[in-house]
Motif scaffolding. Structure first.
Motif, PDB file in Angstrom:
ATOM      1  N   TRP A  13       0.863  -1.186   0.000  1.00 32.19           N
ATOM      2  CA  TRP A  13       0.000   0.000   0.000  1.00 32.19           C
ATOM      3  C   TRP A  13       0.902   1.239   0.000  1.00 32.19           C
ATOM      4  O   TRP A  13       1.624   1.502   0.953  1.00 32.19           O
ATOM      5  CB  TRP A  13      -0.894   0.003   1.237  1.00 32.19           C
ATOM      6  CG  TRP A  13      -1.867   1.137   1.277  1.00 32.19           C
ATOM      7  CD1 TRP A  13      -1.725   2.342   1.895  1.00 32.19           C
ATOM      8  CD2 TRP A  13      -3.163   1.155   0.648  1.00 32.19           C
ATOM      9  NE1 TRP A  13      -2.830   3.122   1.700  1.00 32.19           N
ATOM     10  CE2 TRP A  13      -3.737   2.418   0.937  1.00 32.19           C
ATOM     11  CE3 TRP A  13      -3.877   0.249  -0.120  1.00 32.19           C
ATOM     12  CZ2 TRP A  13      -5.004   2.791   0.483  1.00 32.19           C
ATOM     13  CZ3 TRP A  13      -5.135   0.616  -0.574  1.00 32.19           C
ATOM     14  CH2 TRP A  13      -5.693   1.866  -0.277  1.00 32.19           C
ATOM     15  N   LYS A  15      -0.275   4.520  -1.048  1.00 31.63           N
ATOM     16  CA  LYS A  15      -1.149   5.648  -1.378  1.00 31.63           C
ATOM     17  C   LYS A  15      -0.858   6.850  -0.468  1.00 31.63           C
ATOM     18  O   LYS A  15      -0.172   6.728   0.549  1.00 31.63           O
ATOM     19  CB  LYS A  15      -2.620   5.265  -1.219  1.00 31.63           C
ATOM     20  CG  LYS A  15      -2.983   3.865  -1.649  1.00 31.63           C
ATOM     21  CD  LYS A  15      -2.681   3.562  -3.093  1.00 31.63           C
ATOM     22  CE  LYS A  15      -3.162   2.166  -3.457  1.00 31.63           C
ATOM     23  NZ  LYS A  15      -2.621   1.687  -4.732  1.00 31.63           N
ATOM     24  N   GLN A  19      -5.581   3.188   4.123  1.00 33.05           N
ATOM     25  CA  GLN A  19      -6.391   2.112   3.566  1.00 33.05           C
ATOM     26  C   GLN A  19      -7.633   1.876   4.403  1.00 33.05           C
ATOM     27  O   GLN A  19      -7.599   1.894   5.631  1.00 33.05           O
ATOM     28  CB  GLN A  19      -5.566   0.825   3.487  1.00 33.05           C
ATOM     29  CG  GLN A  19      -6.267  -0.314   2.770  1.00 33.05           C
ATOM     30  CD  GLN A  19      -5.335  -1.486   2.496  1.00 33.05           C
ATOM     31  OE1 GLN A  19      -4.212  -1.519   2.998  1.00 33.05           O
ATOM     32  NE2 GLN A  19      -5.773  -2.438   1.693  1.00 33.05           N
ATOM     33  N   ASP A  41      -6.198   0.334  -9.529  1.00 34.78           N
ATOM     34  CA  ASP A  41      -6.562  -0.205  -8.224  1.00 34.78           C
ATOM     35  C   ASP A  41      -8.063  -0.421  -8.228  1.00 34.78           C
ATOM     36  O   ASP A  41      -8.833   0.477  -8.594  1.00 34.78           O
ATOM     37  CB  ASP A  41      -6.201   0.780  -7.104  1.00 34.78           C
ATOM     38  CG  ASP A  41      -4.706   0.851  -6.849  1.00 34.78           C
ATOM     39  OD1 ASP A  41      -4.133  -0.184  -6.482  1.00 34.78           O
ATOM     40  OD2 ASP A  41      -4.117   1.944  -7.020  1.00 34.78           O
ATOM     41  N   LYS A  65      -2.836   7.213  -9.603  1.00 36.13           N
ATOM     42  CA  LYS A  65      -3.978   6.625  -8.908  1.00 36.13           C
ATOM     43  C   LYS A  65      -3.765   6.501  -7.408  1.00 36.13           C
ATOM     44  O   LYS A  65      -4.714   6.256  -6.657  1.00 36.13           O
ATOM     45  CB  LYS A  65      -4.306   5.256  -9.512  1.00 36.13           C
ATOM     46  CG  LYS A  65      -3.198   4.222  -9.335  1.00 36.13           C
ATOM     47  CD  LYS A  65      -3.499   2.964 -10.103  1.00 36.13           C
ATOM     48  CE  LYS A  65      -2.407   1.922  -9.920  1.00 36.13           C
ATOM     49  NZ  LYS A  65      -1.050   2.383 -10.303  1.00 36.13           N
ATOM     50  N   GLU A  66      -2.528   6.660  -6.969  1.00 37.37           N
ATOM     51  CA  GLU A  66      -2.235   6.617  -5.535  1.00 37.37           C
ATOM     52  C   GLU A  66      -2.561   7.939  -4.844  1.00 37.37           C
ATOM     53  O   GLU A  66      -2.449   8.053  -3.629  1.00 37.37           O
ATOM     54  CB  GLU A  66      -0.761   6.264  -5.315  1.00 37.37           C
ATOM     55  CG  GLU A  66      -0.395   4.833  -5.633  1.00 37.37           C
ATOM     56  CD  GLU A  66      -0.333   4.537  -7.119  1.00 37.37           C
ATOM     57  OE1 GLU A  66      -0.434   3.338  -7.497  1.00 37.37           O
ATOM     58  OE2 GLU A  66      -0.173   5.490  -7.926  1.00 37.37           O
ATOM     59  N   GLN A  67      -2.954   8.931  -5.621  1.00 40.36           N
ATOM     60  CA  GLN A  67      -3.287  10.241  -5.066  1.00 40.36           C
ATOM     61  C   GLN A  67      -4.811  10.428  -5.072  1.00 40.36           C
ATOM     62  O   GLN A  67      -5.524   9.604  -4.522  1.00 40.36           O
ATOM     63  CB  GLN A  67      -2.552  11.326  -5.872  1.00 40.36           C
ATOM     64  CG  GLN A  67      -1.027  11.230  -5.731  1.00 40.36           C
ATOM     65  CD  GLN A  67      -0.258  12.155  -6.663  1.00 40.36           C
ATOM     66  OE1 GLN A  67      -0.472  12.156  -7.876  1.00 40.36           O
ATOM     67  NE2 GLN A  67       0.661  12.937  -6.102  1.00 40.36           N
ATOM     68  N   GLY A  70      -7.541   7.620  -6.316  1.00 39.41           N
ATOM     69  CA  GLY A  70      -7.680   6.503  -5.409  1.00 39.41           C
ATOM     70  C   GLY A  70      -8.505   6.850  -4.185  1.00 39.41           C
ATOM     71  O   GLY A  70      -9.302   6.034  -3.698  1.00 39.41           O
ATOM     72  N   HIS A 232       3.844  12.062  -4.428  1.00 33.58           N
ATOM     73  CA  HIS A 232       4.044  10.640  -4.732  1.00 33.58           C
ATOM     74  C   HIS A 232       5.168  10.517  -5.745  1.00 33.58           C
ATOM     75  O   HIS A 232       5.249  11.308  -6.699  1.00 33.58           O
ATOM     76  CB  HIS A 232       2.774   9.995  -5.285  1.00 33.58           C
ATOM     77  CG  HIS A 232       2.822   8.504  -5.241  1.00 33.58           C
ATOM     78  ND1 HIS A 232       3.465   7.742  -6.215  1.00 33.58           N
ATOM     79  CD2 HIS A 232       2.347   7.606  -4.334  1.00 33.58           C
ATOM     80  CE1 HIS A 232       3.373   6.465  -5.911  1.00 33.58           C
ATOM     81  NE2 HIS A 232       2.700   6.351  -4.766  1.00 33.58           N
TER      82      HIS A 232
END
Length: 333
Positions: A13, A15, A19, A41, A65-67, A70, A232
């Protein structure tokens, strides 16, 4: 035959947001019609059974997509939707044998490929699919809604029209043939320099260090992309940015040309004090002008919010998730 690229995906993980224990998270991949394999994701609510309504999420322009995407996807999964947040072609964990290029056509196709993936997923009701775009991907989402008849609802949050800002500059301050000519001339020259050097020159992400006299919207971006709040390592905006010629084709390809022909529901959300608010106001006006389908179009202005407040909520939870949930629930039923 349609073949996937072999992507190396991060398993831990990583992000910019915590989570959730309410959803199942996994990595998935799918291929667009240009043969680029996209990484996403997927978030699935734990307490739901049967075929679910689904939402594909992307943005902002130059993010991963981790920002923000997501965060939106996970939150909407907590509310009962199966969601995916994907990296566009040539960015993040997605494929493509060049990096950091953008295209109004290919990036619209990225959203349509996400709809393909959701439509064929065993857990999804293909008649209940929506999309959600943030910042520059808000404009892409509206363009996709004008093209993809499978989409039942679209949300564009803190929207940018990337073709307009490239062709006319911020606040339309460079809207002249002369200004556009100089931009095109510079990019054509850069093409040759890139070929001679054997690599594409990066345009630079958000300016760092931040000049004291930087405009507010630049400070706004810095506060998100260059700090612990949203940095990121795979984000273009957090690091070296797009290639100098990465957005060349945006110069003469308006993406919102047929927005007033969108039959499905569209919700535009923007911060009252965002430098970019004019994009959503103008898009809404264009979308509803002389349209037979204006009744299911909405513009929501968030009091006091600036542009990046709708990335992660800012300091006052500005993202109207309840409104997004009710809008999607109404139109994905």
């Amino acid at each position: 035959m349609i073949k996937k690229e072999e992507l190396v995906l991060v398993t831990e993980w990583d992000k910019t947001f915590p989570q959730s224990s309410k959803v199942e998270h996994s990595k998935v991949t799918f291929v667009n019609r240009y043969g680029v394999t996209l990484a996403a994701d997927m978030y699935v609510p734990k307490d739901k059974e049967g075929k679910l309504p689904a939402i594909a999420v992307c943005g902002p322009f130059g993010a991963v997509k981790e920002q923000c995407s997501g965060l939106y996807a996970q939150n909407m999964a907590e509310r009962g939707f199966l969601t995916i947040a994907f990296d566009p072609s040539f960015t993040g964990e997605s494929g493509g044998n060049v990096r950091y290029m953008a295209s109004p056509d290919i990036n619209t196709e990225d959203f349509m490929a996400a709809v393909d993936f959701l439509s064929l997923n065993d857990k999804v009701d293909p008649e209940r699919i929506g999309i959600l775009g943030i910042c520059g991907w808000g404009g892409m989402a509206v363009n996709t809604a004008a093209l993809d008849t499978r989409i039942k609802a679209t949300v564009a949050s803190t929207m940018y029209d990337m073709t307009r800002v490239n062709a006319k500059g911020y606040f339309d301050s460079e809207d002249s043939e002369e200004a556009r000519y100089e931009k095109k001339k510079a990019m054509c020259a850069e093409r040759l320099e890139d070929l001679k050097s054997g690599e594409y020159k990066l345009g630079g992400g958000v300016v760092d260090p931040l000049p004291e006299d930087a405009p507010f919207f630049v400070k706004d971006y810095y506060d998100y992309y260059k700090t612990d709040r949203g940095y990121h390592k795979r984000s273009l905006n957090s690091n070296g940015g797009w290639n100098v010629i990465g957005c060349e084709s945006f110069m003469n390809q308006p993406i919102l040309k047929y927005s007033n022909e969108i039959r499905s529901a569209v919700l535009l959300i923007h911060g009252e004090k965002a430098h970019s608010c004019y994009f959503s106001k103008d898009a809404y006006a264009d979308m509803t002008k002389d349209s037979k389908y204006a009744d299911n179009k909405e513009l929501m202005i968030i009091p006091d919010a600036v542009h990046t407040d709708l990335y992660d909520g800012g300091d006052k939870d500005y993202i109207p998730f309840d409104k997004i949930e009710s809008f999607m629930s109404e139109h994905l039923k």
